[in-house]
Enzyme design. Structure first.
Site, mmCIF file in Angstrom:
data_model
loop_
_atom_site.group_PDB
_atom_site.id
_atom_site.type_symbol
_atom_site.label_atom_id
_atom_site.label_comp_id
_atom_site.label_asym_id
_atom_site.label_seq_id
_atom_site.Cartn_x
_atom_site.Cartn_y
_atom_site.Cartn_z
ATOM 1 N N GLU A 121 0.784 -1.162 0.102
ATOM 2 C CA GLU A 121 -0.004 0.000 0.086
ATOM 3 C C GLU A 121 0.856 1.295 -0.192
ATOM 4 O OE1 GLU A 121 -2.746 -0.585 3.408
ATOM 5 O OE2 GLU A 121 -3.410 -2.071 2.301
ATOM 6 N N HIS A 249 -8.810 9.356 3.824
ATOM 7 C CA HIS A 249 -8.644 8.053 2.567
ATOM 8 C C HIS A 249 -8.832 8.715 1.159
ATOM 9 C CE1 HIS A 249 -8.205 4.548 0.669
ATOM 10 N NE2 HIS A 249 -7.695 3.727 2.095
ATOM 11 N N ARG A 297 -0.627 8.782 1.907
ATOM 12 C CA ARG A 297 -1.832 8.972 1.943
ATOM 13 C C ARG A 297 -2.249 10.427 1.737
ATOM 14 N NH1 ARG A 297 -5.112 4.729 5.450
ATOM 15 N NH2 ARG A 297 -4.805 3.212 3.976
ATOM 16 N N HIS A 358 -10.897 9.482 7.656
ATOM 17 C CA HIS A 358 -10.794 8.006 7.913
ATOM 18 C C HIS A 358 -9.992 7.896 9.103
ATOM 19 C CE1 HIS A 358 -9.793 3.983 6.438
ATOM 20 N NE2 HIS A 358 -8.362 4.120 6.631
ATOM 21 N N ARG A 393 -0.306 8.654 9.377
ATOM 22 C CA ARG A 393 -0.098 7.203 9.476
ATOM 23 C C ARG A 393 0.231 6.324 8.407
ATOM 24 N NH1 ARG A 393 -4.094 2.656 9.335
ATOM 25 N NH2 ARG A 393 -5.322 4.331 8.324
HETATM 26 P P1 FAD Z 1 -12.741 -0.004 17.099
HETATM 27 O O1 FAD Z 1 -12.371 -1.006 16.213
HETATM 28 O O2 FAD Z 1 -13.388 1.354 16.499
HETATM 29 O O3 FAD Z 1 -13.963 -0.170 18.098
HETATM 30 C C1 FAD Z 1 -14.340 0.756 19.158
HETATM 31 C C2 FAD Z 1 -15.256 0.074 20.010
HETATM 32 O O4 FAD Z 1 -15.484 1.263 21.061
HETATM 33 C C3 FAD Z 1 -16.553 -0.205 19.688
HETATM 34 O O5 FAD Z 1 -16.957 -1.505 20.163
HETATM 35 C C4 FAD Z 1 -17.563 0.804 20.174
HETATM 36 O O6 FAD Z 1 -18.816 0.472 20.395
HETATM 37 C C5 FAD Z 1 -16.780 1.192 21.533
HETATM 38 N N1 FAD Z 1 -17.242 2.589 21.968
HETATM 39 C C6 FAD Z 1 -16.951 3.720 21.504
HETATM 40 N N2 FAD Z 1 -17.592 4.514 22.345
HETATM 41 C C7 FAD Z 1 -18.201 3.952 23.408
HETATM 42 C C8 FAD Z 1 -18.801 4.365 24.493
HETATM 43 N N3 FAD Z 1 -19.241 5.690 24.698
HETATM 44 N N4 FAD Z 1 -19.488 3.358 25.143
HETATM 45 C C9 FAD Z 1 -19.322 2.127 25.076
HETATM 46 N N5 FAD Z 1 -18.631 1.420 23.921
HETATM 47 C C10 FAD Z 1 -18.169 2.630 23.022
HETATM 48 N N6 FAD Z 1 -6.097 -0.180 9.807
HETATM 49 C C11 FAD Z 1 -5.206 -0.864 9.385
HETATM 50 O O7 FAD Z 1 -4.471 -1.361 9.857
HETATM 51 N N7 FAD Z 1 -5.447 -1.761 8.125
HETATM 52 C C12 FAD Z 1 -6.473 -1.471 7.468
HETATM 53 O O8 FAD Z 1 -6.681 -2.122 6.501
HETATM 54 C C13 FAD Z 1 -7.606 -0.610 7.705
HETATM 55 N N8 FAD Z 1 -8.788 -0.319 7.032
HETATM 56 C C14 FAD Z 1 -9.494 0.586 7.355
HETATM 57 C C15 FAD Z 1 -10.805 0.611 6.761
HETATM 58 C C16 FAD Z 1 -11.861 1.153 7.088
HETATM 59 C C17 FAD Z 1 -13.218 1.396 6.508
HETATM 60 C C18 FAD Z 1 -11.888 1.919 8.315
HETATM 61 C C19 FAD Z 1 -12.993 2.590 8.975
HETATM 62 C C20 FAD Z 1 -10.735 1.748 9.176
HETATM 63 C C21 FAD Z 1 -9.641 1.285 8.707
HETATM 64 N N9 FAD Z 1 -8.391 1.135 9.345
HETATM 65 C C22 FAD Z 1 -7.546 -0.080 8.940
HETATM 66 C C23 FAD Z 1 -8.120 1.496 10.745
HETATM 67 C C24 FAD Z 1 -8.680 0.376 11.780
HETATM 68 O O9 FAD Z 1 -9.678 -0.350 11.285
HETATM 69 C C25 FAD Z 1 -9.031 1.326 13.229
HETATM 70 O O10 FAD Z 1 -8.176 2.158 13.511
HETATM 71 C C26 FAD Z 1 -8.932 0.114 14.270
HETATM 72 O O11 FAD Z 1 -9.703 -1.107 13.756
HETATM 73 C C27 FAD Z 1 -9.385 0.701 15.565
HETATM 74 O O12 FAD Z 1 -9.701 -0.205 16.495
HETATM 75 P P2 FAD Z 1 -10.072 0.137 17.778
HETATM 76 O O13 FAD Z 1 -10.055 -1.186 18.515
HETATM 77 O O14 FAD Z 1 -9.357 0.917 18.167
HETATM 78 O O15 FAD Z 1 -11.610 0.577 17.783
HETATM 79 C C1 SIN Z 2 -7.281 0.502 3.048
HETATM 80 O O1 SIN Z 2 -7.398 -0.737 3.069
HETATM 81 O O2 SIN Z 2 -6.923 1.261 2.118
HETATM 82 C C2 SIN Z 2 -7.115 1.155 4.405
HETATM 83 C C3 SIN Z 2 -5.806 0.782 5.152
HETATM 84 C C4 SIN Z 2 -5.526 1.563 6.319
HETATM 85 O O3 SIN Z 2 -6.279 2.380 6.621
HETATM 86 O O4 SIN Z 2 -4.663 1.358 7.025
#
Ligand code: FAD
Ligand code: SIN
Length: 551
Positions: A121, A249, A297, A358, A393
């Site tokens: 990527e 993104h 990005r 994003h 990032r």
């Molecule tokens: P999340 O997975 O967002 O989980 C947050 C949790 O907190 C949820 O369960 C939610 O309900 C809970 N929560 C929030 N507020 C409250 C509240 N007030 N009370 C109770 N619960 C709450 N990263 C990569 O490294 N590779 C990728 O390919 C990639 N692709 C992506 C594609 C998309 C479309 C998106 C949106 C992001 C992508 N990212 C990628 C980024 C990555 O997915 C996220 O940064 C990562 O998954 C975040 O994980 P997390 O555990 O921090 O939070």
């Molecule tokens: C993507 O798949 O392009 C998202 C990857 C990322 O946000 O790290």
């Protein structure tokens, strides 16, 4: 609505994405006699994690790749603001964490020789992205949730909306940013299953509340991404930093009328040869960067924004017509199906794409053990600012960071056992002993059910619009100052409403998003330069002072 139950748990986790679940699983494995409670505000799998497409970066092929190359790529993307030590930690320890999630059941694609099929990527000098087709996050979330179910000492409570973390403030003490030992005792939570506000006490709390893309009108983030954890810590007078670095993104699917949660076209499509073209059909990226479509990005998103503005279009195109259909559908079946469902056959038509909010690079400031500035409170995942991403990032580094810091938080919490709930704590700031029994119930006297939701929904719309128009990919001082004035008004109106209205997720999310928007604008105003994801036309070059902005 009543405020009743008080619950105690040994470890409290807010969020059921990759960071929260990793932490919970590790503690559960290590301490089978301890209770772990995970709270999540909607369904357990509705997280940013579930939508991750491209994959997780990690050095797997040591013949071609090396830790040093991954470290250098991360530092280059971060544009001078990464903490090198943290980058080294994440890159080196990340490989162990990837092996663990594979042991927990996550499957990554392999080639015909049985080796991991590594993708590439933007900003990566080597092929190092492990993926599960184009639904990597869904696969990782599935594996983690299935492993969680097998742990009898974990309780996962869905539809539980955390309102605030509990600190000495709730015990009647005056807390300011300079109070030395602010402590977290647990959280107040609106249990949407019972419509009651509960108090949950714990000696260890981990915030893993994810990102804040919903602050903008167009985002790849699902509706849950409202920055609740960051807003709660800010209210509790904890440290927040680098909020101006919002990553857009470059390639969210452009669908007229779809705003709130845009479908992502993963960067891996460009990694496999997808070409960005403007409405005249020109492959424009060569005019912006020698790395063309695989530049980092920030550069690609700004180039698209510029093309859209000079040509007066709402999107550009991603051209995949030259791909073999078989190869495309094998690697990107989800994208293929989604495009087809709206009449786009990638073999014949170019995909309309536009940038969308994003990822939040800044957040709750943590140290190398994921400790926040508030005692007994850890943060990991997207809500945390560890020092890995700096000003931008590198793609696919966030799933890796979430696992590495969830692991470090677990280690620290286990190695340095905190006082048990119910024990007497020392309130360092006041030199007074505080007992958990002193934690009061949530106060909801004097509040009434909301008379009309329009007061909330209209403010959400206004906030998203002003953030997108004034605090987007390209900023300037006048736009930032206008944004701040309008946010001030929204803040006042929302606080007045909050004072007299019974809490609801909608009202609390609005309040949290206004706080996060304020923090983004404030940090952007303080940064008198253009660096990484922050581009201000009034300060177009980089300053020689390299600094994080902490609030
Ligand atoms: P999340 O997975 O967002 O989980 C947050 C949790 O907190 C949820 O369960 C939610 O309900 C809970 N929560 C929030 N507020 C409250 C509240 N007030 N009370 C109770 N619960 C709450 N990263 C990569 O490294 N590779 C990728 O390919 C990639 N692709 C992506 C594609 C998309 C479309 C998106 C949106 C992001 C992508 N990212 C990628 C980024 C990555 O997915 C996220 O940064 C990562 O998954 C975040 O994980 P997390 O555990 O921090 O939070
Ligand atoms: C993507 O798949 O392009 C998202 C990857 C990322 O946000 O790290």
């Amino acid at each position: 609505m009543g405020a009743t139950a008080i619950m105690q748990t040994d470890f409290l986790v807010i969020g059921s994405g990759i960071a929260g679940l990793t932490f919970a699983l590790k503690v559960a494995e290590d301490c089978p006699d301890k209770t772990i409670t995970i709270l999540t505000k909607t369904q357990s799998d509705e997280t940013n994690t579930k939508y991750a497409q491209g994959g997780i970066a990690g050095v797997m092929d040591f013949d071609k790749d090396s830790f040093n190359k991954h470290i250098e790529d991360t530092l280059i993307a971060g544009d001078g603001l990464c903490n090198r030590e943290v980058v080294e930690i994440v890159v080196r320890e990340g490989v162990e964490r990837i092996k663990e999630i594979i042991e927990w059941g996550a499957q990554f694609d392999k080639d015909k020789d049985g080796d991991y099929a590594l993708g590439r990527e933007g900003g990566h000098s080597e092929f190092r992205i492990l993926h599960h087709k184009d639904v990597t996050g869904k696969e990782m979330e599935r594996a983690l949730l299935e492993a969680i179910i097998r742990k009898p000492n974990i309780r996962l409570l869905s539809h539980c909306f955390v309102l605030d973390i509990i600190t000495q403030h709730h015990l009647g003490f005056l807390i300011t940013k300079s109070t030395p030992d602010i402590e977290c005792y647990g959280v107040y939570v609106l249990n949407l299953n019972t419509n009651k506000i509960e108090t949950i006490l714990s000696a260890v709390t981990l915030l893993a509340t994810g990102g804040n893309g919903q602050v903008y009108r167009t985002t790849t983030n699902p509706a849950i991404a409202t920055g609740d954890g960051v807003a709660m810590v800010y209210r509790a007078k904890g440290r927040i930093e680098n909020m101006e670095f919002i990553q857009f993104h470059p390639t969210a699917l452009y669908e007229p009328g779809v705003r709130g949660h845009s479908f992502l076209i993963t960067e891996a499509v460009r990694g496999d040869g997808g070409v960005l073209r403007n409405h005249k059909g020109e492959a424009f990226m060569e005019r912006y960067d020698e790395r063309k479509d695989l530049a980092p990005r920030d550069i690609v998103a700004r180039a698209i924004d510029h093309e859209m503005k000079i040509n007066g279009t709402e999107h550009v195109y991603l051209d995949c017509r030259h791909f073999s259909k078989e190869k495309f559908t094998e690697h990107f079946p989800n994208i293929y199906e989604k495009c087809l469902s709206i009449g786009i056959d990638i073999a014949k038509h170019m995909i309309p794409v536009a940038p969308a909010a994003h990822y939040s690079c800044g957040g709750i400031k943590t140290d190398e053990q994921a400790r926040t500035s508030i005692k007994h409170l850890y943060a990991a995942g997207e809500c945390a600012s560890t020092g890995l991403h700096g000003a931008n990032r590198l793609a696919s580094n966030s799933l890796l960071e979430a696992m590495v810091f969830a692991h470090r938080a677990y280690k620290d919490a286990i190695l340095n056992p905190q006082e048990k709930p119910g024990a007497v704590l020392i309130n360092g700031s006041q030199g007074k002993k505080v007992d958990y029994a002193e934690v009061p119930n949530w106060k909801s006297e004097g509040t009434n059910a909301p008379k009309e939701m329009i007061l909330i929904t209209q403010s959400v719309k206004e906030m998203k619009l002003l953030m997108s128009d004034y605090v987007g990919i390209v900023r300037n001082n006048e736009r930032l100052s206008r944004a701040m004035k309008r946010l001030d008004l929204l803040y006042e109106e929302t606080e007045a409403l909050y004072e007299k209205t019974a809490v609801s997720p909608q009202l609390c999310e609005l309040r949290n998003m206004i706080t996060v928007a304020y923090l983004i604008v404030k940090c952007a105003e303080f940064r008198h330069e253009s660096r990484g994801l922050h581009f201000n036309t009034d300060y177009p070059s980089k300053s020689i002072m390299v600094q994080n902005i902490a609030l």
